[in-house]
Design an enzyme around this catalytic site. Sequence first.
Site, PDB file in Angstrom:
ATOM      1  N   VAL A  13      45.622 -32.584  27.586  1.00 47.45           N
ATOM      2  CA  VAL A  13      45.623 -31.124  27.577  1.00 47.45           C
ATOM      3  C   VAL A  13      44.328 -30.548  27.008  1.00 47.45           C
ATOM      4  O   VAL A  13      44.146 -29.330  26.988  1.00 47.45           O
ATOM      5  CB  VAL A  13      46.831 -30.558  26.802  1.00 47.45           C
ATOM      6  CG1 VAL A  13      48.140 -30.934  27.486  1.00 47.45           C
ATOM      7  CG2 VAL A  13      46.820 -31.002  25.342  1.00 47.45           C
ATOM      8  N   LYS A  15      42.703 -32.001  23.875  1.00 45.60           N
ATOM      9  CA  LYS A  15      42.562 -32.178  22.428  1.00 45.60           C
ATOM     10  C   LYS A  15      41.168 -32.642  22.022  1.00 45.60           C
ATOM     11  O   LYS A  15      40.623 -32.177  21.023  1.00 45.60           O
ATOM     12  CB  LYS A  15      43.588 -33.195  21.915  1.00 45.60           C
ATOM     13  CG  LYS A  15      45.029 -32.747  21.972  1.00 45.60           C
ATOM     14  CD  LYS A  15      45.950 -33.722  21.254  1.00 45.60           C
ATOM     15  CE  LYS A  15      45.867 -35.128  21.797  1.00 45.60           C
ATOM     16  NZ  LYS A  15      46.301 -35.234  23.217  1.00 45.60           N
ATOM     17  N   VAL A  17      38.276 -32.300  23.630  1.00 41.81           N
ATOM     18  CA  VAL A  17      37.295 -31.221  23.826  1.00 41.81           C
ATOM     19  C   VAL A  17      37.408 -30.204  22.700  1.00 41.81           C
ATOM     20  O   VAL A  17      36.403 -29.785  22.113  1.00 41.81           O
ATOM     21  CB  VAL A  17      37.490 -30.539  25.197  1.00 41.81           C
ATOM     22  CG1 VAL A  17      36.601 -29.303  25.317  1.00 41.81           C
ATOM     23  CG2 VAL A  17      37.193 -31.507  26.325  1.00 41.81           C
ATOM     24  N   LYS A  32      40.005 -39.917  14.009  1.00 42.31           N
ATOM     25  CA  LYS A  32      41.079 -40.182  14.968  1.00 42.31           C
ATOM     26  C   LYS A  32      41.879 -41.340  14.400  1.00 42.31           C
ATOM     27  O   LYS A  32      41.481 -42.509  14.524  1.00 42.31           O
ATOM     28  CB  LYS A  32      40.478 -40.546  16.336  1.00 42.31           C
ATOM     29  CG  LYS A  32      41.491 -40.975  17.388  1.00 42.31           C
ATOM     30  CD  LYS A  32      41.945 -39.826  18.241  1.00 42.31           C
ATOM     31  CE  LYS A  32      42.828 -40.317  19.387  1.00 42.31           C
ATOM     32  NZ  LYS A  32      43.229 -39.242  20.293  1.00 42.31           N
ATOM     33  N   ASP A  43      37.920 -41.794  21.881  1.00 43.91           N
ATOM     34  CA  ASP A  43      37.744 -40.368  21.622  1.00 43.91           C
ATOM     35  C   ASP A  43      36.715 -40.133  20.520  1.00 43.91           C
ATOM     36  O   ASP A  43      35.979 -39.140  20.555  1.00 43.91           O
ATOM     37  CB  ASP A  43      39.081 -39.735  21.237  1.00 43.91           C
ATOM     38  CG  ASP A  43      40.036 -39.649  22.418  1.00 43.91           C
ATOM     39  OD1 ASP A  43      39.558 -39.707  23.567  1.00 43.91           O
ATOM     40  OD2 ASP A  43      41.253 -39.536  22.196  1.00 43.91           O
ATOM     41  N   GLU A  99      42.191 -35.701  14.823  1.00 47.41           N
ATOM     42  CA  GLU A  99      42.746 -35.595  16.179  1.00 47.41           C
ATOM     43  C   GLU A  99      43.906 -36.561  16.365  1.00 47.41           C
ATOM     44  O   GLU A  99      43.784 -37.758  16.094  1.00 47.41           O
ATOM     45  CB  GLU A  99      41.673 -35.874  17.229  1.00 47.41           C
ATOM     46  CG  GLU A  99      42.219 -35.724  18.645  1.00 47.41           C
ATOM     47  CD  GLU A  99      41.208 -36.090  19.736  1.00 47.41           C
ATOM     48  OE1 GLU A  99      41.622 -36.169  20.904  1.00 47.41           O
ATOM     49  OE2 GLU A  99      40.017 -36.310  19.406  1.00 47.41           O
ATOM     50  N   ALA A 101      47.250 -38.215  18.758  1.00 47.68           N
ATOM     51  CA  ALA A 101      47.376 -38.949  20.023  1.00 47.68           C
ATOM     52  C   ALA A 101      48.549 -38.358  20.794  1.00 47.68           C
ATOM     53  O   ALA A 101      49.677 -38.342  20.287  1.00 47.68           O
ATOM     54  CB  ALA A 101      47.616 -40.434  19.756  1.00 47.68           C
ATOM     55  N   GLY A 102      48.285 -37.859  21.997  1.00 47.79           N
ATOM     56  CA  GLY A 102      49.357 -37.266  22.792  1.00 47.79           C
ATOM     57  C   GLY A 102      49.937 -36.033  22.128  1.00 47.79           C
ATOM     58  O   GLY A 102      49.246 -35.299  21.426  1.00 47.79           O
TER      59      GLY A 102
END
Length: 205
Positions: A13, A15, A17, A32, A43, A99, A101-102
């Site tokens: 979706v 995340k 960016v 992350k 990422d 950040e 995950a999912g």
Amino acid sequence: MKQYFVTGIGTDVGKTVVSAVFVEALKADYWKPIQSGDIDNSDTLKVRNLISNPSTVFHKSSYEFTTPASPHLSAKIDKQYIDNQKFILPNVNKNFIVEGAGGIMVPLNDNFLILDLIKHLNLEVILVIKNYLGSINHSLLSINALKQNGIKIKGVVFCGEENKSSEDYILNYTKVKCLGYIPTIKLNKEEILKQAEKFKYLNND
């Protein structure tokens, strides 16, 4: 200090960016905690390659798995176990972006979700929303789960193509704040810098 957990209403979706834009806007460090799959193009590496400021520190993931799947499954395939207690927030005395995950209900082990990780780290959430058929439902469910668990929501960021009807409904129903919009962009440093300008106000918010 501005320290946020970036999560989304689902997978892919925006995340990463959004994380890159906020890292640039806030000159924040980045972490992350869990990376599943594509370790050579993780990422963390993506964000590192998208930002321009020299002050950001990229902290090592607690877990990295080779299979692009839900972390609980990736861990089993790699013959590992995700231990909740190994998620220790780095001691960072500056702006910081974490950040996920999912989405928030993604499982990390048999009884620990991304939602639980957010509570464990005790961070305010930035929720990333991409407009698609079903995104209102996914957004309301995500926001409701965060609120029910006492997790503070800084606001939402809409990514990709705009859909004013959906966006207005989500904002009016949930009463959460819209932090801004990030359209579909080319993934390069120049575009990230351009988008980051829109969020620099958060340094004083």
